[in-house]
Design an enzyme around this catalytic site. Structure first.
Site, PDB file in Angstrom:
ATOM      1  N   ASN A  28       0.854  -1.196   0.000  1.00  0.00           N
ATOM      2  CA  ASN A  28       0.000   0.000   0.000  1.00  0.00           C
ATOM      3  C   ASN A  28       0.891   1.249   0.000  1.00  0.00           C
ATOM      4  OD1 ASN A  28      -2.192   1.969   1.849  1.00  0.00           O
ATOM      5  ND2 ASN A  28      -2.694   1.096  -0.124  1.00  0.00           N
ATOM      6  N   HIS A  33       6.936   5.788   1.294  1.00  0.00           N
ATOM      7  CA  HIS A  33       7.706   4.616   0.868  1.00  0.00           C
ATOM      8  C   HIS A  33       8.628   4.973  -0.296  1.00  0.00           C
ATOM      9  CE1 HIS A  33       4.023   2.581   2.598  1.00  0.00           C
ATOM     10  NE2 HIS A  33       4.980   1.933   3.224  1.00  0.00           N
TER      11      HIS A  33
END
Ligand code: PAF
Length: 285
Positions: A28, A33
């Protein structure tokens, strides 16, 4: 970007890499990230990301089953960002037999804050991270792994694990990515209804206010800390939150500050539930 599922395939794909840089994730993926990935790309000679929602780090009543799984979108984002290799083990690839052998972190660091409210969480994290490290780095002279400061305590626990086991891995920390209004990016933000999303901003605001009050009271912080923390938690509770903790700690060991600890040595950390969603955040002060 190559996608592999088993440890054997991963090792074969990494055979030519001498200094892989690794970003472990539960998928996700969001801009936070991708900032970890960008940092990894500056460090190693091959960039590896992993996506694995690790059952071991969830308590039975937590959100393992509904944790957002967006594999195709994650692959597209990683590909677009230039990731070399994605390790996406199925549960049976990483845990072919029940993972009864677990790695217990130092309770002095891992049983407070997140560990107090999510008992066993860091045992689950350390067990999977060590296993991922062995999968990625076995046979390599050196490697790098990138973690976000958003999970501040996790970063410290992993650093201690790497240090105490003398793993030849540099742990690189990346600052928390925030939305324009200041909310820390998190996969769990997508659980928030629109009104909750607007309210969620109160967590970083409360941490900022607590940090400001702590620095203003720096000379008397050990004595006044509990009072300041209680006021910050009460403020959130009045708005309908259920705070687990809002606290001022030392950056090095997450223990309460002692006299002489001041600006530059401290971090304000918080965890609170808004409706069904538990959010965490922190601010170095
Ligand atoms: O921070 C996370 O996403 C997870 O705790 C990690 C490090 C990928 C281990 O499952």
């Amino acid at each position: 970007m190559r996608i592999v599922h088993t440890i054997a395939e991963l090792r074969q794909a990494l055979a030519g890499a001498e200094r892989p840089a690794f970003v472990p994730t539960m998928g996700n993926l969001h801009a936070g990230h991708l900032a970890l990935l960008a940092s990894a790309q500056r460090q190693g000679d091959a960039t590896v990301a992993s996506i694995f929602v690790n059952r071991l780090q969830f308590l039975p009543h937590e959100d393992f089953d509904r944790y957002p799984r967006t594999f195709d979108a994650d692959c597209a984002a990683l590909r677009q960002a230039g990731c070399d290799l994605l390790f996406a083990p199925r549960e049976a690839d990483l845990y072919p037999e029940p993972q009864t052998f677990r790695l217990a972190p130092d309770p002095a660091l891992a049983d407070l804050l997140e560990g107090e409210f999510r008992p066993g969480f860091f045992t689950g994290v350390c067990t999977v991270v060590l296993k991922l490290f062995v999968a990625v780095f076995a046979g390599k002279a050196h490697g790098m792994a990138v973690f976000g400061k958003k999970d501040y305590q996790q970063l410290l626990v992993i650093r201690q694990m790497v240090r105490q086991f003398a793993l030849p891995i540099d742990i690189v920390a990346v600052d928390t990515c925030r939305d324009a209004d200041g909310l820390a990016l998190s996969s769990r933000n997508r659980y928030l209804a629109p009104a909750e999303r607007a309210e969620a901003l109160q967590l970083p605001l409360a941490l900022r206010a607590l940090g400001r009050d702590a620095l203003a009271a720096a000379h008397a912080l050990p004595a006044r800390r509990a009072e300041l923390e209680a006021a910050a938690m009460a403020m959130l509770a009045r708005r309908g939150w259920q705070p687990d903790y809002l606290t001022v700690r030392r950056r090095t060991d997450l223990q309460p500050p002692v006299s002489g600890d001041a600006s530059g040595a401290l971090v304000v950390l918080g965890a609170a539930r808004l409706g069904a969603t538990r959010l965490i955040d922190n601010l170095e002060i």
